[in-house]
Scaffold this active site. Structure first.
Site, mmCIF file in Angstrom:
data_model
loop_
_atom_site.group_PDB
_atom_site.id
_atom_site.type_symbol
_atom_site.label_atom_id
_atom_site.label_comp_id
_atom_site.label_asym_id
_atom_site.label_seq_id
_atom_site.Cartn_x
_atom_site.Cartn_y
_atom_site.Cartn_z
ATOM 1 N N GLU A 60 -47.382 -26.071 11.619
ATOM 2 C CA GLU A 60 -47.511 -24.703 11.128
ATOM 3 C C GLU A 60 -46.150 -24.078 10.829
ATOM 4 O OE1 GLU A 60 -51.146 -26.028 12.326
ATOM 5 O OE2 GLU A 60 -49.406 -25.878 13.686
ATOM 6 N N HIS A 129 -59.956 -22.135 18.954
ATOM 7 C CA HIS A 129 -60.237 -22.303 17.526
ATOM 8 C C HIS A 129 -61.271 -21.295 17.026
ATOM 9 C CE1 HIS A 129 -58.562 -26.177 18.737
ATOM 10 N NE2 HIS A 129 -58.287 -26.426 17.466
#
Length: 328
Positions: A60, A129
């Site tokens: 990321e 998540h």
């Protein structure tokens, strides 16, 4: 008008802007040949080629850093972070660099980039998540925050986000991906910072975002049918800029306001809404302001526990009905 899924509307909005502007590029993990883990970017590699649709390493920090650098040097990048929870891994880059560069360079460097991500709960992905992170983002000055609830708004707001001169985070709700709706053909752009009254009503106002919009609409239908309560429903669509005017105009008509929020209760976006309503719409209030939220807990992956935590249609109906009865 063409019927599209929310999923297809993501790709449609991106494709519209890539066709229009050769400086628009797309990067992210598996966005190319695989079409994205949620199949949100299918067909874009074939259509625009590997120079403009690029797969990245599983990092990321690398994705966000590359997008920032590309924006600084003249491109208009769209970067995908597979799950919104993963913003935490790159939060220094987002909050301390991307959000502040234009300010700290006195406008000499702008960052016209979009960070798009799969957001929210409902698919049993568990605590790491399934988070709704739009309230993280709206707390950082310099970021714009978009969370569409319909395919039409997804295409139109995605286009507006890509054209914007500032960094925009687009939250694509995972539980909405398969939903369908009519989307205008041809070029379609929706302005950032403008909420939409999606159901008119006279007795109370429900302010919702993303997946909570269809739940608020269903709750409003049940309130009308079963209890004779006329509820107005506002789809915020964007949190930054925030359309305070539409909220206050609705409150002036109904006198009662409820927020319907997926994010955990503490410091959620609804706290800002009720603060503004109390400050700027106090004399229009006929009852206390009420927030309907997820508790301040991590979300479970077990279906029954996740469903119990999130605001349901039944909970919205029960709270609104009870509060209006108490206020009479």
């Amino acid at each position: 008008m063409t019927e599209l899924t929310y999923r297809a509307a993501v790709a449609a909005g991106i494709a519209q802007e890539m066709e229009r502007d050769p400086l628009v590029v797309l990067i992210g993990e598996d966005v190319g040949a695989a079409g994205g883990v949620f199949k949100l970017t299918e067909g874009l590699l074939d259509r625009f080629g590997p120079e403009r649709v690029r797969d990245t390493p599983i990092s990321e920090q690398a994705i966000v850093g590359a997008a920032m650098g590309a924006a600084m040097t003249g491109l208009r990048p769209i970067a995908e972070l597979m799950f919104s929870d993963f913003f935490a891994v790159a939060w220094d880059m987002v909050a301390n660099q991307i959000a502040k560069t234009r300010y700290m360079t006195d406008g000499q460097v702008s960052l016209p980039l979009v960070l798009r991500t799969a957001n929210g709960a409902g698919l049993r992905f568990g605590a790491q998540h399934s988070q709704s992170i739009e309230n993280w983002a709206m707390a950082i000055p310099g970021l714009k925050v978009v969370a569409p609830s319909t395919p039409a708004d997804m295409k139109g707001l995605m286009a507006a986000a890509i054209r914007d001169p500032d960094p925009v985070i687009v939250c694509e709700h995972k539980a909405l991906l398969a939903t369908k709706g009519e989307v205008p053909d041809g070029e379609h752009v929706e302005p950032l910072g403008r909420a939409k009254v999606v159901r008119e009503g006279a007795d109370c106002t429900l302010v919702a975002l993303a997946v909570m919009v269809p739940r608020a609409l269903e709750a409003a239908d049940r309130l009308q049918t079963d209890h004779g309560i006329s509820a107005e429903v506002i789809d915020l669509r964007t949190l930054v800029p925030l359309d305070v005017t539409t909220i206050l105009e609705s409150l002036e008509q109904t006198g009662r306001l409820f927020t319907v929020e997926e994010n955990p209760r503490l410091c959620g976006w609804g706290a800002e809404i009720v603060s503004l309503a109390a400050d700027e719409g106090f004399w229009n209030l006929d009852a206390p302001l009420v927030r309907i939220t997820t508790p301040h807990i991590p979300l479970a992956s077990a279906a029954v526990l996740e469903d119990a935590a999130l605001p349901s249609v039944e909970r919205i109906v029960d709270i609104v009905r009870t509060r209006l009865r108490e206020a009479r």
